[in-house]
Scaffold this active site. Structure first.
Site, PDB file in Angstrom:
ATOM      1  N   LYS A 161       0.792  -1.241   0.000  1.00 43.56           N
ATOM      2  CA  LYS A 161       0.000   0.000   0.000  1.00 43.56           C
ATOM      3  C   LYS A 161       0.820   1.284   0.000  1.00 43.56           C
ATOM      4  O   LYS A 161       0.259   2.364  -0.183  1.00 43.56           O
ATOM      5  CB  LYS A 161      -0.936  -0.006   1.207  1.00 43.56           C
ATOM      6  CG  LYS A 161      -0.223   0.096   2.544  1.00 43.56           C
ATOM      7  CD  LYS A 161      -1.237   0.237   3.667  1.00 43.56           C
ATOM      8  CE  LYS A 161      -0.527   0.424   4.986  1.00 43.56           C
ATOM      9  NZ  LYS A 161      -1.363   0.888   6.053  1.00 43.56           N
ATOM     10  N   HIS A 186      46.339 -12.156   7.838  1.00 40.64           N
ATOM     11  CA  HIS A 186      47.026 -11.087   8.564  1.00 40.64           C
ATOM     12  C   HIS A 186      47.382  -9.973   7.592  1.00 40.64           C
ATOM     13  O   HIS A 186      47.850 -10.268   6.495  1.00 40.64           O
ATOM     14  CB  HIS A 186      48.299 -11.640   9.212  1.00 40.64           C
ATOM     15  CG  HIS A 186      49.080 -10.577   9.915  1.00 40.64           C
ATOM     16  ND1 HIS A 186      48.695 -10.060  11.139  1.00 40.64           N
ATOM     17  CD2 HIS A 186      50.203  -9.907   9.545  1.00 40.64           C
ATOM     18  CE1 HIS A 186      49.565  -9.127  11.505  1.00 40.64           C
ATOM     19  NE2 HIS A 186      50.482  -9.013  10.551  1.00 40.64           N
ATOM     20  N   SER A 221       5.374  -3.734  11.083  1.00 39.17           N
ATOM     21  CA  SER A 221       5.186  -3.100  12.392  1.00 39.17           C
ATOM     22  C   SER A 221       5.179  -1.585  12.274  1.00 39.17           C
ATOM     23  O   SER A 221       5.456  -1.033  11.208  1.00 39.17           O
ATOM     24  CB  SER A 221       6.336  -3.522  13.317  1.00 39.17           C
ATOM     25  OG  SER A 221       7.564  -3.051  12.795  1.00 39.17           O
ATOM     26  N   GLY A 265      10.337   1.107  21.122  1.00 42.61           N
ATOM     27  CA  GLY A 265       9.989  -0.198  20.576  1.00 42.61           C
ATOM     28  C   GLY A 265       8.996  -0.064  19.425  1.00 42.61           C
ATOM     29  O   GLY A 265       8.523   1.038  19.129  1.00 42.61           O
TER      30      GLY A 265
HETATM   31  P1  FAD Z   1       7.772  -4.215   6.980  1.00 46.92           P
HETATM   32  O1  FAD Z   1       9.114  -3.947   6.454  1.00 46.92           O
HETATM   33  O2  FAD Z   1       7.226  -3.308   8.007  1.00 46.92           O
HETATM   34  O3  FAD Z   1       6.801  -4.233   5.708  1.00 46.92           O
HETATM   35  C1  FAD Z   1       5.432  -4.344   5.808  1.00 46.92           C
HETATM   36  C2  FAD Z   1       4.798  -3.677   4.603  1.00 46.92           C
HETATM   37  O4  FAD Z   1       3.428  -4.036   4.586  1.00 46.92           O
HETATM   38  C3  FAD Z   1       4.827  -2.165   4.654  1.00 46.92           C
HETATM   39  O5  FAD Z   1       5.477  -1.648   3.518  1.00 46.92           O
HETATM   40  C4  FAD Z   1       3.354  -1.750   4.713  1.00 46.92           C
HETATM   41  O6  FAD Z   1       3.079  -0.591   3.939  1.00 46.92           O
HETATM   42  C5  FAD Z   1       2.675  -2.954   4.098  1.00 46.92           C
HETATM   43  N1  FAD Z   1       1.286  -3.151   4.552  1.00 46.92           N
HETATM   44  C6  FAD Z   1       0.831  -3.184   5.829  1.00 46.92           C
HETATM   45  N2  FAD Z   1      -0.494  -3.453   5.851  1.00 46.92           N
HETATM   46  C7  FAD Z   1      -0.874  -3.607   4.554  1.00 46.92           C
HETATM   47  C8  FAD Z   1      -2.093  -3.908   3.933  1.00 46.92           C
HETATM   48  N3  FAD Z   1      -3.205  -4.144   4.636  1.00 46.92           N
HETATM   49  N4  FAD Z   1      -2.120  -3.966   2.582  1.00 46.92           N
HETATM   50  C9  FAD Z   1      -1.005  -3.759   1.853  1.00 46.92           C
HETATM   51  N5  FAD Z   1       0.187  -3.478   2.385  1.00 46.92           N
HETATM   52  C10 FAD Z   1       0.262  -3.414   3.726  1.00 46.92           C
HETATM   53  N6  FAD Z   1      16.300  -4.380  10.778  1.00 46.92           N
HETATM   54  C11 FAD Z   1      17.493  -4.933  10.460  1.00 46.92           C
HETATM   55  O7  FAD Z   1      17.585  -6.153  10.326  1.00 46.92           O
HETATM   56  N7  FAD Z   1      18.598  -4.152  10.274  1.00 46.92           N
HETATM   57  C12 FAD Z   1      18.563  -2.812  10.405  1.00 46.92           C
HETATM   58  O8  FAD Z   1      19.583  -2.133  10.235  1.00 46.92           O
HETATM   59  C13 FAD Z   1      17.321  -2.208  10.751  1.00 46.92           C
HETATM   60  N8  FAD Z   1      17.233  -0.864  10.891  1.00 46.92           N
HETATM   61  C14 FAD Z   1      16.025  -0.309  11.182  1.00 46.92           C
HETATM   62  C15 FAD Z   1      15.951   1.068  11.327  1.00 46.92           C
HETATM   63  C16 FAD Z   1      14.754   1.678  11.627  1.00 46.92           C
HETATM   64  C17 FAD Z   1      14.705   3.177  11.774  1.00 46.92           C
HETATM   65  C18 FAD Z   1      13.578   0.880  11.756  1.00 46.92           C
HETATM   66  C19 FAD Z   1      12.263   1.515  12.044  1.00 46.92           C
HETATM   67  C20 FAD Z   1      13.643  -0.487  11.626  1.00 46.92           C
HETATM   68  C21 FAD Z   1      14.860  -1.101  11.346  1.00 46.92           C
HETATM   69  N9  FAD Z   1      14.981  -2.485  11.223  1.00 46.92           N
HETATM   70  C22 FAD Z   1      16.193  -3.047  10.933  1.00 46.92           C
HETATM   71  C23 FAD Z   1      13.816  -3.384  11.384  1.00 46.92           C
HETATM   72  C24 FAD Z   1      13.270  -3.786   9.991  1.00 46.92           C
HETATM   73  O9  FAD Z   1      12.930  -2.620   9.282  1.00 46.92           O
HETATM   74  C25 FAD Z   1      12.046  -4.678  10.158  1.00 46.92           C
HETATM   75  O10 FAD Z   1      12.356  -5.771  10.996  1.00 46.92           O
HETATM   76  C26 FAD Z   1      11.601  -5.213   8.795  1.00 46.92           C
HETATM   77  O11 FAD Z   1      11.286  -4.154   7.930  1.00 46.92           O
HETATM   78  C27 FAD Z   1      10.396  -6.149   8.951  1.00 46.92           C
HETATM   79  O12 FAD Z   1      10.002  -6.611   7.712  1.00 46.92           O
HETATM   80  P2  FAD Z   1       8.484  -7.025   7.412  1.00 46.92           P
HETATM   81  O13 FAD Z   1       8.480  -7.465   5.983  1.00 46.92           O
HETATM   82  O14 FAD Z   1       8.005  -7.946   8.436  1.00 46.92           O
HETATM   83  O15 FAD Z   1       7.629  -5.686   7.574  1.00 46.92           O
HETATM   84  P1  NAD Z   2      14.055  -1.639  21.387  1.00 42.41           P
HETATM   85  O1  NAD Z   2      13.111  -2.605  21.954  1.00 42.41           O
HETATM   86  O2  NAD Z   2      15.345  -2.124  20.792  1.00 42.41           O
HETATM   87  O3  NAD Z   2      14.465  -0.568  22.488  1.00 42.41           O
HETATM   88  C1  NAD Z   2      13.536   0.196  23.163  1.00 42.41           C
HETATM   89  C2  NAD Z   2      14.166   0.720  24.430  1.00 42.41           C
HETATM   90  O4  NAD Z   2      13.288   1.656  25.018  1.00 42.41           O
HETATM   91  C3  NAD Z   2      14.433  -0.369  25.459  1.00 42.41           C
HETATM   92  O5  NAD Z   2      15.751  -0.261  25.929  1.00 42.41           O
HETATM   93  C4  NAD Z   2      13.391  -0.076  26.549  1.00 42.41           C
HETATM   94  O6  NAD Z   2      13.833  -0.437  27.832  1.00 42.41           O
HETATM   95  C5  NAD Z   2      13.236   1.416  26.403  1.00 42.41           C
HETATM   96  N1  NAD Z   2      11.946   1.931  26.880  1.00 42.41           N
HETATM   97  C6  NAD Z   2      10.719   1.380  26.732  1.00 42.41           C
HETATM   98  N2  NAD Z   2       9.783   2.162  27.270  1.00 42.41           N
HETATM   99  C7  NAD Z   2      10.430   3.244  27.783  1.00 42.41           C
HETATM  100  C8  NAD Z   2      10.019   4.410  28.459  1.00 42.41           C
HETATM  101  N3  NAD Z   2       8.741   4.623  28.712  1.00 42.41           N
HETATM  102  N4  NAD Z   2      10.947   5.310  28.829  1.00 42.41           N
HETATM  103  C9  NAD Z   2      12.269   5.092  28.554  1.00 42.41           C
HETATM  104  N5  NAD Z   2      12.709   4.008  27.917  1.00 42.41           N
HETATM  105  C10 NAD Z   2      11.806   3.095  27.516  1.00 42.41           C
HETATM  106  O7  NAD Z   2      13.207  -0.810  20.306  1.00 42.41           O
HETATM  107  P2  NAD Z   2      13.622   0.282  19.232  1.00 42.41           P
HETATM  108  O8  NAD Z   2      14.994   0.784  19.456  1.00 42.41           O
HETATM  109  O9  NAD Z   2      12.489   1.239  19.174  1.00 42.41           O
HETATM  110  O10 NAD Z   2      13.628  -0.578  17.898  1.00 42.41           O
HETATM  111  C11 NAD Z   2      12.444  -1.241  17.447  1.00 42.41           C
HETATM  112  C12 NAD Z   2      12.768  -2.476  16.670  1.00 42.41           C
HETATM  113  O11 NAD Z   2      13.420  -2.169  15.443  1.00 42.41           O
HETATM  114  C13 NAD Z   2      13.681  -3.399  17.438  1.00 42.41           C
HETATM  115  O12 NAD Z   2      13.103  -4.676  17.464  1.00 42.41           O
HETATM  116  C14 NAD Z   2      14.963  -3.407  16.681  1.00 42.41           C
HETATM  117  O13 NAD Z   2      15.551  -4.691  16.664  1.00 42.41           O
HETATM  118  C15 NAD Z   2      14.553  -2.979  15.274  1.00 42.41           C
HETATM  119  N6  NAD Z   2      15.681  -2.225  14.710  1.00 42.41           N
HETATM  120  C16 NAD Z   2      16.796  -2.898  14.369  1.00 42.41           C
HETATM  121  C17 NAD Z   2      17.888  -2.200  13.932  1.00 42.41           C
HETATM  122  C18 NAD Z   2      19.117  -2.949  13.562  1.00 42.41           C
HETATM  123  O14 NAD Z   2      19.038  -4.151  13.420  1.00 42.41           O
HETATM  124  N7  NAD Z   2      20.247  -2.295  13.417  1.00 42.41           N
HETATM  125  C19 NAD Z   2      17.865  -0.829  13.834  1.00 42.41           C
HETATM  126  C20 NAD Z   2      16.720  -0.175  14.226  1.00 42.41           C
HETATM  127  C21 NAD Z   2      15.629  -0.898  14.646  1.00 42.41           C
END
Ligand code: FAD
Ligand code: NAD
Length: 472
Positions: A37, A451, A150, A278
Site C-alpha cells: 500500500k 594477517h 510493524s 519499541g
Molecule cells: P515491513 O518492512 O514493516 O513491511 C510491511 C509492509 O506491509 C509495509 O510496507 C506496509 O506498507 C505494508 N502493509 C501493511 N499493511 C498492509 C495492507 N493491509 N495492505 C497492503 N500493504 C500493507 N532491521 C534490520 O535487520 N537491520 C537494520 O539495520 C534495521 N534498521 C532499522 C531502522 C529503523 C529506523 C527501523 C524503524 C527499523 C529497522 N529495522 C532493521 C527493522 C526492519 O525494518 C524490520 O524488521 C523489517 O522491515 C520487517 O520486515 P516485514 O516485511 O516484516 O515488515
Molecule cells: P528496542 O526494543 O530495541 O528498544 C527500546 C528501548 O526503550 C528499550 O531499551 C526499553 O527499555 C526502552 N523503553 C521502553 N519504554 C520506555 C520508556 N517509557 N521510557 C524510557 N525508555 C523506555 O526498540 P527500538 O529501538 O524502538 O527498535 C524497534 C525495533 O526495530 C527493534 O526490534 C529493533 O531490533 C529494530 N531495529 C533494528 C535495527 C538494527 O538491526 N540495526 C535498527 C533499528 C531498529
C-alpha cells in the site's frame, strides 16, 4: 468453494518478509501476487528503516571523522561544512535505487505487484483498495501470507507530529540539525539515531527506563562498553529514568523525567524529541476478524511453527508475528513459509540470527548472552580479545571494543559471540556460521585468519576460550 483461486500465493505487504516470500514463491513455480500500500516496495526497512538510517550513519560518520579524526592521520582539510540537504538526497537516491530494484526483481520473476491496501474478506479472498483510487479489486488466493510489518509504539501523552516529536521516520528526515535532542529509549533505534544527530552537532540526551542501554538481547558487558564509548563521543545518558510527560510548545519540547523507582523530577529541554521505545505489529484494517485469526496480548499474529494461523493456509511472518523485529529474520521466514507451502518443509534456526547495531564502532552478536547462559546453570568459559591488541585495528587508528566468546565448559561448543568493534556487523557472519554448524571455539582458533585483518581478533578471542591468545 465457488470459483477457482486465481493465485497460488498472495502476499500482503512488500517489506523484506513479504517481497522475499513473493519472489521465492514465484521461483517455486507458484502463481504469486504481492499487495503493497505504500507505493514502493521494500517495506519499513528500505523506505524508512534499515537503509535510510544506514545511509545517514555512514555519511554522518564520514563528516564527523573529517572534522575530528583526519588531522592526526596527516590529512589537513580546509573549511568543512555540512550540507544536510545533500546528505538527505544521497539517502533518497540509495532508497529509490533499491526499492526500484525490487520492482525489477518482481518483473523478472513474474510476481504480480498490486498497489493498494489489502483486507482479508474470506478464507481465500482479499479485497484491495487501489492506491491510485478506483474500484475495489477482489483477489483470490489458495494461500495467503501476512507480512504487514510493524509501526513505532507511541508514547502516551506525546503526540507524534514527525517534526518536533518524531519517531525514527521523522528522525531520518529532519530539515535542520536540532540544537538539543532528547531520545526516549536507549535501544537500537535510539542509539543509531542519537549517533547520527550527535555527529552532525546535536547535544543528545538518551533517557532509558532500564539500567542498561542496547535494548533487549545485548550482553551486559557489551552494553556497558558501548555506553562508555558513546559517552566519550558526547552523548549523555539518563538510565533508570522514566519519562513522565512532555510539554510541546511552538519552538521546543520539555520532557519531564524522574528516577524509574520514584525520585527527583527534572525537565529536559529539546528542539526535537525522538520516541524510540519499541515497535508493535501492524495489522490495522487487515480484516483478521473476518476469518477469526487471533492476536496475542502484544498484537502479534498467533502462528504455529510452520507460520500457520488458525486458518492453516493463511500464514504470518516477519514483524507482524513472534520473534526479533529484524529484516533478515523476516526474510528467512518468508523463504521458509513458502517452502512449507511448496515442499511441506522449511527451516529457520532462531538460535543463529545475528543482531547488529550500526553505531561506531558497531555492536554485533549472535546466540546467548552471558546472563542467559548463567541463568541456565550451565558451566561456561569466556574468551575475549580487545581490538587494541589487533594489528589492523591499531593501524587503522580504530581500535575500540573487543570480541567475546561464551562456550560450554564441558564440550567447548560456542553458545554466544558478542563483538564491539569496527565492522563488527560483517565479522559476526563468521560467528553465525560457527553456531549454525555447531562449532567449538577450538574449531575457530585452529582456522587460519588472514594477517593483518580485524578477523584475527575473532580468532584470538576463540583461542582465549580453550587456550591462550598470542597477542594479549
Ligand atoms: P515491513 O518492512 O514493516 O513491511 C510491511 C509492509 O506491509 C509495509 O510496507 C506496509 O506498507 C505494508 N502493509 C501493511 N499493511 C498492509 C495492507 N493491509 N495492505 C497492503 N500493504 C500493507 N532491521 C534490520 O535487520 N537491520 C537494520 O539495520 C534495521 N534498521 C532499522 C531502522 C529503523 C529506523 C527501523 C524503524 C527499523 C529497522 N529495522 C532493521 C527493522 C526492519 O525494518 C524490520 O524488521 C523489517 O522491515 C520487517 O520486515 P516485514 O516485511 O516484516 O515488515
Ligand atoms: P528496542 O526494543 O530495541 O528498544 C527500546 C528501548 O526503550 C528499550 O531499551 C526499553 O527499555 C526502552 N523503553 C521502553 N519504554 C520506555 C520508556 N517509557 N521510557 C524510557 N525508555 C523506555 O526498540 P527500538 O529501538 O524502538 O527498535 C524497534 C525495533 O526495530 C527493534 O526490534 C529493533 O531490533 C529494530 N531495529 C533494528 C535495527 C538494527 O538491526 N540495526 C535498527 C533499528 C531498529
Amino acid at each position: 468453494a465457488s470459483e477457482a483461486p486465481e493465485h497460488d500465493v498472495v502476499v500482503i505487504g512488500g517489506g523484506p518478509g513479504g517481497y522475499v516470500a513473493a519472489i521465492k514463491a514465484a521461483q517455486e513455480g507458484l502463481k504469486t501476487a504481492c499487495i503493497e500500500k505504500r507505493g514502493a516496495l521494500g517495506g519499513t526497512c528500505l523506505n524508512v528503516g534499515c537503509i535510510p538510517s544506514k545511509s545517514l550513519l555512514n555519511n554522518s560518520h564520514i563528516y564527523h571523522q573529517i572534522l575530528h579524526d583526519v588531522k592526526n592521520r596527516g590529512i589537513d582539510v580546509g573549511d568543512v561544512k555540512l550540507n544536510l540537504q545533500q546528505m538527505m538526497k544521497a539517502k533518497e537516491t540509495s532508497v529509490t535505487g533499491l526499492t526500484k530494484g525490487i520492482e525489477f526483481l518482481f518483473k523478472k520473476n513474474g510476481v504480480d505487484y498490486i498497489k493498494g491496501t489489502g483486507t482479508i474478506t474470506g478464507e481465500n479472498e482479499i479485497k484491495v483498495n487501489p492506491l491510485e483510487g478506483g474500484e475495489v479489486q477482489t483477489v483470490r488466493a489458495k494461500n495467503i501470507i501476512i507480512a504487514t510489518g510493524s509501526e513505532a509504539t507511541p508514547f502516551p501523552g506525546l503526540t507524534i507530529d514527525e517534526k518536533r516529536v518524531v519517531t525514527s521516520t521523522g528522525a531520518i528526515a529532519l530539515e535542520q540539525v536540532p540544537k538539543k535532542m532528547v531520545v526516549i529509549g536507549g535501544g537500537i533505534i535510539g542509539l543509531e539515531m542519537a549517533s547520527v544527530w550527535s555527529r552532525l552537532g546535536s547535544e543528545v540526551t538518551i533517557v532509558e527506563y532500564l539500567g542498561a542501554i542496547g535494548g533487549p538481547g545485548m550482553d551486559a558487558d557489551m552494553a556497558k562498553t558501548m555506553q562508555r564509548i558513546l559517552t566519550k563521543q558526547g552523548m549523555k545518558f539518563k538510565l533508570n529514568t522514566k519519562v513522565v510527560s512532555g510539554d510541546v510548545s511552538e519552538s521546543s519540547v520539555a520532557v519531564n523525567v524522574e528516577a524509574a523507582k520514584g525520585g527527583k523530577a527534572e525537565a529536559l529541554d529539546a528542539d526535537v524529541v525522538l520516541v524510540a521505545i519499541g515497535r508493535r505489529p501492524y495489522t490495522t484494517g487487515l480484516g483478521l476478524e473476518n476469518v477469526g485469526i487471533e492476536l496475542d496480548e502484544r498484537g502479534r499474529v498467533i502462528v504455529d511453527s510452520e507460520y500457520r494461523t488458525k486458518v492453516p493456509h493463511i500464514r504470518a511472518i516477519g514483524d507482524a508475528t513472534f520473534g526479533a523485529m529484524l529484516a533478515h529474520k523476516a526474510e528467512e521466514e518468508g523463504i521458509a513459509a513458502v517452502e512449507y507451502i511448496s515442499k511441506g518443509y522449511g527451516h529457520v534456526n532462531y538460535g543463529a540470527i545475528p543482531s547488529v547495531m550500526y553505531t561506531h564502532p558497531e555492536a554485533a552478536w549472535v546466540g546467548q548472552t552471558e546472563q542467559e547462559v548463567k541463568a541456565t546453570g550451565k558451566e561456561y568459559n569466556i574468551g575475549s580479545f580487545p581490538f587494541s591488541a589487533n594489528s589492523r585495528a591499531k593501524t587503522n587508528l580504530d581500535s575500540e571494543g573487543m570480541v567475546k566468546f561464551i562456550t560450554d565448559k564441558e564440550t567447548d561448543r560456542i553458545l554466544g559471540i558478542h563483538i564491539i568493534g569496527p565492522n563488527a556487523g560483517e565479522m559476526i557472519a563468521e560467528g553465525v556460521l560457527a553456531i549454525e554448524y555447531g562449532a567449538s571455539s577450538e574449531d575457530i582458533g585452529r582456522t587460519s585468519h588472514a594477517h593483518p585483518t580485524l578477523s584475527e581478533a575473532f580468532k584470538e578471542a576463540a583461542m582465549a576460550c580453550y587456550s591462550k591468545p598470542i597477542h594479549a
